[in-house]
Each structure stands twice: as C-alpha cells, then as structure tokens.
Design a protein around this motif. Structure first.
Motif, PDB file in Angstrom:
ATOM      1  N   LEU A  51       0.827  -1.216   0.000  1.00  0.00           N
ATOM      2  CA  LEU A  51       0.000   0.000   0.000  1.00  0.00           C
ATOM      3  C   LEU A  51       0.855   1.257   0.000  1.00  0.00           C
ATOM      4  CD1 LEU A  51      -2.786  -0.921   2.582  1.00  0.00           C
ATOM      5  CD2 LEU A  51      -2.871  -1.102   0.107  1.00  0.00           C
ATOM      6  N   GLY A  52       2.162   1.112  -0.039  1.00  0.00           N
ATOM      7  CA  GLY A  52       3.041   2.266  -0.035  1.00  0.00           C
ATOM      8  C   GLY A  52       3.406   2.676   1.375  1.00  0.00           C
ATOM      9  N   ARG A  55       3.483   0.195   4.196  1.00  0.00           N
ATOM     10  CA  ARG A  55       2.271  -0.501   4.648  1.00  0.00           C
ATOM     11  C   ARG A  55       1.923  -1.634   3.690  1.00  0.00           C
ATOM     12  NH1 ARG A  55      -2.154   3.476   4.272  1.00  0.00           N
ATOM     13  NH2 ARG A  55      -0.887   4.119   2.495  1.00  0.00           N
ATOM     14  N   THR A 252       3.038   4.105  -7.936  1.00  0.00           N
ATOM     15  CA  THR A 252       3.079   5.550  -7.724  1.00  0.00           C
ATOM     16  C   THR A 252       3.406   6.295  -9.022  1.00  0.00           C
ATOM     17  OG1 THR A 252       3.821   5.101  -5.486  1.00  0.00           O
ATOM     18  CG2 THR A 252       4.141   7.351  -6.301  1.00  0.00           C
ATOM     19  N   ALA A 277       1.445   4.323  -3.128  1.00  0.00           N
ATOM     20  CA  ALA A 277       0.470   5.371  -2.861  1.00  0.00           C
ATOM     21  C   ALA A 277       0.630   6.453  -3.914  1.00  0.00           C
ATOM     22  CB  ALA A 277       0.690   5.948  -1.465  1.00  0.00           C
TER      23      ALA A 277
END
Ligand SMILES: [Zn+2]
Ligand SMILES: [Zn+2]
Length: 348
Positions: A51-52, A55, A252, A277
């Motif tokens: 999740l970037g 995370r 990203t 993200a």
C-alpha cells in the motif's frame, strides 16, 4: 488427481496427489487442458498488497492450502445430477470470479465484486492441477475450437482488460487512449481495443523490450515511462491530453503519469496492483473534471461478450509462452522477476 498447492505464503508450491473428486449437485468436473499464469497469483503467493509507505494489506480470506490458477480451460469429464447443459467431452473456459450468489451485488450480476467470494484459484481450488471442480455449468463458456492455451487467459487478463476498456467506451472509438504497461495485460488490451473498434493506443512502458512488443502488436506509439518528458511525449503522440487512460501497472509513478496525461473530462482507469500510494495534485481534479476509477476483473455478462468476440475470430491471439503444468513454480518466479514477455500458459 495431481495439484500444485500453496501451503504457506512465499514458499514453493507442493505437489499433492489425491483421489479425483466426484461432482455433486450442480458441480462439473473438468480435466484441465490449459492454465494461464497471472500476475495476481504472485500477490496470492506473497499473501499481501503493497500500500506504499511500508504498509502492506494482507489478502483476506485466502484459505491455505490452496490450488491457485484462475485462467482455466478444461474438458468436461463428469457432471453432478443437477448440472444441466454440459456433457462429457465439452471443452469450456471457466469463469472463475464466483460470488455468494445471494447478496445485492451478486443479484445485480456483479458476482466478481461479491464480499463473500468463492473465486476459483483465489479462495477455492483452481486450475494448477490436472482436474478442477466448477460449482455450476453457468460458469462454463464455449470456446468453439479455439486453442485452449489461447482461450485460458481470457478468464482473467482478457476479462480484466475488456472490463477496463468498456469503462472508456465513450472515448476510444473516436480518439486514441493511453495504455500504461505493455506486459501480458498490455498486449491483450491492444488486441481487444482493436476488436472493439478502437482508434488505437499510445503505450507507455519503462522496458524497451516491452515497448517493442507493443509496437509489434499495433500500438500507435510507445513511450518510455521513465523519460523525464514522458507525459509530453505521450500527449504529443496522442494529439493532445488524453480522455482515456488505462493503468495496468498501478504504482506511484504509473498513476501520476496517467493522471498528468489526462485532458479535460479525462478518465484514468486503474487496473494494476503493483501497489504504492499516489499524490495527485488535488486542484487538477476539478480543473480537469477528471475521474479516477478502479476496475477489478469483470462480470459474467462481460465475459460472455468477450468470448463472443473471441469465438467470432475478432481477437488476434497474444504471444504465448507454453510450459508444462509441472513448471508452475518456476513460471511464477519468472513472472515475478519480469522475465516473461507475453502470456504464460501451462498445459498438461
Ligand atoms: Zn488474474
Ligand atoms: Zn455475493
């Protein structure tokens, strides 16, 4: 029956031999003729999405051990007493995105979005085996003599790109769109775009070999996504800001590139699950009246539309890499390492 099963995340698949099941009720038993290897298998294998910012999101509800494989063509061997419309010898492609069948999403025909999924190869056993059990004949679609190895990837990579392109149907007939990512999905998207009567696509990829493959598959132009002026190059090739972008990478860099390339009224459809993200310049949403939409596989009715095109011969085959079923572990490693150009399909 022999299966190649995931017993622990990140660990090599295990070869398991057991009795071949007998189909009950509406179930259908098929002998696997082709099993496509998909990038989402790597997320299942790793057990998480990035999740970037360090995370990770664990993939929920994946019961281990699991036989992965959600792009399957098989030959019907036997059917339960309530399974109608199939007979032994029929060769069918399997719609794997099965839901609970009862919730509002399933009732509306969006089984693929069900919150209690029974997806084959994801939460229920799939096609990395010599046999597969499908819960109902409604999930089996005719391939009418199409090579099983060609037909198998339509169940995921084909359907995923088809559903993403359908979200840009208001755009692609009149103007070029942008496709980010020229791996297996990107090449599939190019062929489907042509079959749907699209104007064509500017393809973006950071890998020169994949850009070459995209041009060979009919891309209008191929732009290096790592170039500092990639957005400028892509919009110049498209003749202006894009009204439709499909991001098959989903990290990203790719999403910001896709968003920056949007013109007014443009829509970015995010399909890829590489992760990370995004930091979009928020004023650009209203200024461009931009839309960002996610797309996850596709519905059973979209799969019927897609297979109709395939059966009619309207979709040229994408380059395939054929390997024996027993090499599934190595093939997943190669896919993770980016060493596969085109689509890998396992055959018995
Ligand atoms: Zn897939
Ligand atoms: Zn449901």
């Amino acid at each position: 029956m022999r299966s190649y099963r995931l017993k622990d995340f990140e660990q090599p698949l295990e070869t398991v031999d057991e009795d071949t099941p007998t189909p009950e009720g509406t179930q259908v038993l098929l002998r696997v003729k082709a099993a496509g290897v998909c990038h989402s298998d790597i997320h299942i294998w790793e057990g998480s999405y990035d999740l970037g910012g360090g995370r990770k999101m664990a993939m929920r509800g994946i019961p281990l051990p699991l036989t992965m494989g959600h792009e399957t063509v098989g030959e019907v061997i036997a059917a339960g007493p309530e399974a109608e419309g199939v007979k032994a010898g029929d060769v069918r492609v399997v719609f794997p995105w099965i839901g609970c069948g009862k919730c509002a999403l399933c009732q509306a025909g969006d089984e693929h979005l069900c919150n209690r999924p029974r997806a084959l190869g994801v939460v229920c056993d799939g096609g990395y085996a010599d046999h597969i059990v499908v819960p109902h004949p409604r999930y089996l679609l005719a391939i009418d003599g199409v090579d099983p190895a060609v037909a198998a990837p339509y169940a995921c990579s084909g359907l995923t790109t088809f559903s993403a392109l359908k979200k840009l149907e208001h755009v692609f007939k009149d103007e070029p769109i942008m496709i980010i990512g020229a791996g297996g999905l990107g090449l599939m998207a190019l062929t489907l775009l042509k079959a749907l009567g699209g104007k064509g696509a500017v393809v973006v990829d950071i890998d020169a070999k994949k850009r070459e493959a995209a041009l060979a598959a009919g891309a209008l132009a191929a732009v290096d996504g790592a170039a500092p002026d990639a957005v400028k190059q892509a919009t110049a090739a498209a003749g202006g800001g894009l009204r439709g972008v499909v991001d098959l990478v989903g990290n990203t860099q790719s999403t910001s590139l896709g968003f920056d390339a949007l013109g007014k009224g443009g829509k970015l459809v995010i399909v890829g699950l590489f992760g990370g993200a995004a930091a979009f310049a928020l004023p650009m949403f209203p200024i461009k009246a931009a839309t960002v939409q996610g797309s996850f596989v596709g519905s059973l009715s979209e799969f019927h539309q897609l297979m109709e095109l395939v059966r009619a011969g309207a979709v040229p085959a994408v380059p395939l890499i054929r390997r024996p079923l027993a090499e599934v572990g190595q093939t997943l490693e190669d896919l993770r390492g980016g060493r596969i150009v085109g689509r890998a399909v396992l055959t018995p």
